[in-house]
Write a protein that holds these residues in place. Structure first.
Motif, PDB file in Angstrom:
ATOM      1  N   LEU A   1       0.807  -1.227   0.000  1.00 15.11           N
ATOM      2  CA  LEU A   1       0.000   0.000   0.000  1.00 15.11           C
ATOM      3  C   LEU A   1       0.836   1.271   0.000  1.00 15.11           C
ATOM      4  CD1 LEU A   1      -2.970  -0.508   2.483  1.00 15.11           C
ATOM      5  CD2 LEU A   1      -3.111   0.093   0.064  1.00 15.11           C
ATOM      6  N   VAL A   2       2.019   1.236   0.633  1.00 21.44           N
ATOM      7  CA  VAL A   2       2.739   2.493   0.857  1.00 21.44           C
ATOM      8  C   VAL A   2       4.121   2.579   0.224  1.00 21.44           C
ATOM      9  CG1 VAL A   2       1.459   2.921   2.988  1.00 21.44           C
ATOM     10  CG2 VAL A   2       3.678   1.780   3.117  1.00 21.44           C
ATOM     11  N   ASP A   3       4.649   1.495  -0.311  1.00 18.86           N
ATOM     12  CA  ASP A   3       5.968   1.514  -0.930  1.00 18.86           C
ATOM     13  C   ASP A   3       5.835   1.976  -2.387  1.00 18.86           C
ATOM     14  OD1 ASP A   3       8.250   0.681  -2.498  1.00 18.86           O
ATOM     15  OD2 ASP A   3       8.816  -0.645  -0.867  1.00 18.86           O
ATOM     16  N   PRO A   4       6.423   3.128  -2.734  1.00 15.92           N
ATOM     17  CA  PRO A   4       6.268   3.660  -4.096  1.00 15.92           C
ATOM     18  C   PRO A   4       6.643   2.683  -5.205  1.00 15.92           C
ATOM     19  CG  PRO A   4       7.218   5.330  -2.684  1.00 15.92           C
ATOM     20  CD  PRO A   4       7.189   4.041  -1.885  1.00 15.92           C
ATOM     21  N   GLU A   5       7.666   1.856  -4.967  1.00 12.80           N
ATOM     22  CA  GLU A   5       8.074   0.897  -6.005  1.00 12.80           C
ATOM     23  C   GLU A   5       6.998  -0.170  -6.222  1.00 12.80           C
ATOM     24  OE1 GLU A   5      10.635   1.186  -8.171  1.00 12.80           O
ATOM     25  OE2 GLU A   5      10.770   3.142  -7.194  1.00 12.80           O
ATOM     26  N   LEU A   6       6.351  -0.600  -5.159  1.00 15.64           N
ATOM     27  CA  LEU A   6       5.282  -1.596  -5.298  1.00 15.64           C
ATOM     28  C   LEU A   6       4.006  -0.959  -5.841  1.00 15.64           C
ATOM     29  CD1 LEU A   6       5.841  -3.727  -2.084  1.00 15.64           C
ATOM     30  CD2 LEU A   6       6.572  -4.210  -4.421  1.00 15.64           C
ATOM     31  N   ILE A   7       3.718   0.268  -5.449  1.00 16.67           N
ATOM     32  CA  ILE A   7       2.526   0.971  -5.952  1.00 16.67           C
ATOM     33  C   ILE A   7       2.582   1.055  -7.479  1.00 16.67           C
ATOM     34  CG2 ILE A   7       1.322   3.188  -6.011  1.00 16.67           C
ATOM     35  CD1 ILE A   7       2.204   3.538  -3.031  1.00 16.67           C
ATOM     36  N   LYS A   8       3.766   1.330  -8.013  1.00 15.85           N
ATOM     37  CA  LYS A   8       3.923   1.412  -9.475  1.00 15.85           C
ATOM     38  C   LYS A   8       3.438   0.150 -10.165  1.00 15.85           C
ATOM     39  CE  LYS A   8       8.304   3.351  -9.833  1.00 15.85           C
ATOM     40  NZ  LYS A   8       9.500   3.694 -10.587  1.00 15.85           N
ATOM     41  N   GLU A   9       3.632  -1.003  -9.507  1.00 16.27           N
ATOM     42  CA  GLU A   9       3.282  -2.285 -10.120  1.00 16.27           C
ATOM     43  C   GLU A   9       1.779  -2.476 -10.292  1.00 16.27           C
ATOM     44  OE1 GLU A   9       5.229  -5.833  -8.738  1.00 16.27           O
ATOM     45  OE2 GLU A   9       6.904  -4.642  -7.947  1.00 16.27           O
TER      46      GLU A   9
ATOM     47  N   VAL B   1       4.787  10.204  -4.683  1.00 13.61           N
ATOM     48  CA  VAL B   1       5.762  10.988  -3.940  1.00 13.61           C
ATOM     49  C   VAL B   1       5.088  11.511  -2.681  1.00 13.61           C
ATOM     50  CG1 VAL B   1       7.304  12.990  -3.997  1.00 13.61           C
ATOM     51  CG2 VAL B   1       6.881  11.672  -6.099  1.00 13.61           C
ATOM     52  N   THR B   2       5.540  11.038  -1.520  1.00 10.95           N
ATOM     53  CA  THR B   2       5.003  11.475  -0.236  1.00 10.95           C
ATOM     54  C   THR B   2       5.940  11.024   0.871  1.00 10.95           C
ATOM     55  OG1 THR B   2       3.068  11.509   1.229  1.00 10.95           O
ATOM     56  CG2 THR B   2       3.584   9.414   0.146  1.00 10.95           C
ATOM     57  N   GLU B   3       5.805  11.639   2.022  1.00  6.64           N
ATOM     58  CA  GLU B   3       6.536  11.198   3.214  1.00  6.64           C
ATOM     59  C   GLU B   3       5.621  10.415   4.144  1.00  6.64           C
ATOM     60  OE1 GLU B   3       8.598  14.400   5.133  1.00  6.64           O
ATOM     61  OE2 GLU B   3       9.689  14.930   3.316  1.00  6.64           O
ATOM     62  N   TRP B   4       4.366  10.233   3.759  1.00 10.60           N
ATOM     63  CA  TRP B   4       3.379   9.502   4.553  1.00 10.60           C
ATOM     64  C   TRP B   4       3.279  10.050   5.981  1.00 10.60           C
ATOM     65  CZ3 TRP B   4       0.014   7.341   1.736  1.00 10.60           C
ATOM     66  CH2 TRP B   4       0.342   6.617   0.591  1.00 10.60           C
TER      67      TRP B   4
ATOM     68  N   PRO C   1       0.785  12.602   8.397  1.00  7.64           N
ATOM     69  CA  PRO C   1      -0.462  13.368   8.433  1.00  7.64           C
ATOM     70  C   PRO C   1      -0.192  14.863   8.226  1.00  7.64           C
ATOM     71  CG  PRO C   1      -0.492  11.708  10.146  1.00  7.64           C
ATOM     72  CD  PRO C   1       0.912  11.722   9.562  1.00  7.64           C
ATOM     73  N   GLY C   2      -0.969  15.450   7.321  1.00  9.22           N
ATOM     74  CA  GLY C   2      -0.790  16.850   6.954  1.00  9.22           C
ATOM     75  C   GLY C   2       0.148  17.044   5.782  1.00  9.22           C
ATOM     76  N   GLY C   3       0.897  15.997   5.424  1.00  8.68           N
ATOM     77  CA  GLY C   3       1.840  16.086   4.312  1.00  8.68           C
ATOM     78  C   GLY C   3       1.158  15.883   2.970  1.00  8.68           C
ATOM     79  N   THR C   4       1.840  16.292   1.933  1.00  6.02           N
ATOM     80  CA  THR C   4       1.295  16.156   0.583  1.00  6.02           C
ATOM     81  C   THR C   4       1.576  14.771   0.020  1.00  6.02           C
ATOM     82  OG1 THR C   4       3.307  17.074  -0.358  1.00  6.02           O
ATOM     83  CG2 THR C   4       1.496  18.617   0.028  1.00  6.02           C
ATOM     84  N   ILE C   5       0.803  14.441  -0.990  1.00  2.00           N
ATOM     85  CA  ILE C   5       1.005  13.213  -1.745  1.00  2.00           C
ATOM     86  C   ILE C   5       0.739  13.548  -3.210  1.00  2.00           C
ATOM     87  CG2 ILE C   5      -1.348  12.445  -1.224  1.00  2.00           C
ATOM     88  CD1 ILE C   5      -0.291   9.528  -1.421  1.00  2.00           C
ATOM     89  N   PHE C   6       1.613  13.078  -4.093  1.00  2.00           N
ATOM     90  CA  PHE C   6       1.467  13.298  -5.528  1.00  2.00           C
ATOM     91  C   PHE C   6       1.539  11.961  -6.246  1.00  2.00           C
ATOM     92  CE2 PHE C   6       3.376  17.217  -3.929  1.00  2.00           C
ATOM     93  CZ  PHE C   6       2.532  18.174  -4.470  1.00  2.00           C
TER      94      PHE C   6
ATOM     95  N   VAL D   1      -2.183  13.676   3.031  1.00  2.00           N
ATOM     96  CA  VAL D   1      -2.291  12.553   3.954  1.00  2.00           C
ATOM     97  C   VAL D   1      -3.051  13.039   5.190  1.00  2.00           C
ATOM     98  CG1 VAL D   1      -1.034  10.864   5.349  1.00  2.00           C
ATOM     99  CG2 VAL D   1      -0.134  11.557   3.106  1.00  2.00           C
ATOM    100  N   ILE D   2      -4.081  12.302   5.583  1.00  2.00           N
ATOM    101  CA  ILE D   2      -4.885  12.656   6.752  1.00  2.00           C
ATOM    102  C   ILE D   2      -4.516  11.772   7.941  1.00  2.00           C
ATOM    103  CG2 ILE D   2      -7.234  12.810   7.672  1.00  2.00           C
ATOM    104  CD1 ILE D   2      -8.147  13.208   4.697  1.00  2.00           C
ATOM    105  N   ILE D   3      -4.475  10.458   7.709  1.00  2.00           N
ATOM    106  CA  ILE D   3      -4.157   9.488   8.761  1.00  2.00           C
ATOM    107  C   ILE D   3      -3.120   8.519   8.218  1.00  2.00           C
ATOM    108  CG2 ILE D   3      -5.060   7.565  10.155  1.00  2.00           C
ATOM    109  CD1 ILE D   3      -7.799   8.980  10.099  1.00  2.00           C
ATOM    110  N   PHE D   4      -2.153   8.173   9.049  1.00  2.00           N
ATOM    111  CA  PHE D   4      -1.157   7.172   8.682  1.00  2.00           C
ATOM    112  C   PHE D   4      -0.864   6.348   9.922  1.00  2.00           C
ATOM    113  CE2 PHE D   4       3.071   5.471   7.785  1.00  2.00           C
ATOM    114  CZ  PHE D   4       2.880   4.977   6.505  1.00  2.00           C
ATOM    115  N   GLU D   5      -1.493   5.187  10.015  1.00  2.00           N
ATOM    116  CA  GLU D   5      -1.333   4.269  11.135  1.00  2.00           C
ATOM    117  C   GLU D   5      -0.749   2.972  10.587  1.00  2.00           C
ATOM    118  OE1 GLU D   5      -5.359   3.974  12.554  1.00  2.00           O
ATOM    119  OE2 GLU D   5      -5.285   5.952  13.501  1.00  2.00           O
TER     120      GLU D   5
END
Length: 143
Positions: free
Chosen positions: A24-32, A40-43, A45-50, A66-70
């Protein structure tokens, strides 16, 4: 038009919760499983995601917050796609929540997509999310 429509899609993945979370959160796996999209994000809360990539040969750059990251439990963020042609305003952002539950030898993943405007959009998204979650399952089960 109102934005009170939502979609809930549930899938069971034969993999430990840690592996599903990573997918769910690893950019390399998301690409697949997201058509080659670069996330592109730091995961945080309050941070951006592109999300950046090509769709039907055209470059795109979607964005959200990003709103919640648990970790290994839940991630929630907003998503805006300029390709919709809608203005970049809060009412035009979808809200996506992914929740994970341990099911012994498997993980249940529930995706909730909120703030959907039309019935046509709802049907389109539901179909697309089912396809994407099947691809996510494939990636997570491969390890």
């Amino acid at each position: 038009m109102s934005n009170d429509r939502s979609i809930t899609v549930t899938i069971t993945i034969k993999a430990p919760i840690a592996r599903v979370w990573r997918a769910l959160v690893d950019p390399e796996l998301i690409k697949e499983y997201m058509g080659g999209a670069q996330v592109v994000t730091e995961w945080k809360p309050g941070g951006t995601i592109f999300w950046e990539g090509l769709w039907q040969g055209q470059p795109y750059r979607d964005k959200g917050q990003v709103i919640i990251f648990e970790p290994e439990s839940r991630v929630k963020y907003t998503h805006y796609a300029p390709a919709t042609g809608l203005p970049d305003r809060p009412e035009n952002y979808h809200v996506l929540t992914y929740s994970l539950s341990d099911r012994g030898n498997a993980t249940e993943l529930v995706l909730l997509n909120e703030n959907i405007t039309t019935e046509a959009e709802q049907k389109y998204l539901e179909s697309g999310w089912k396809i994407m979650l099947e691809e996510l399952r494939r990636v997570a089960e491969q390890g």
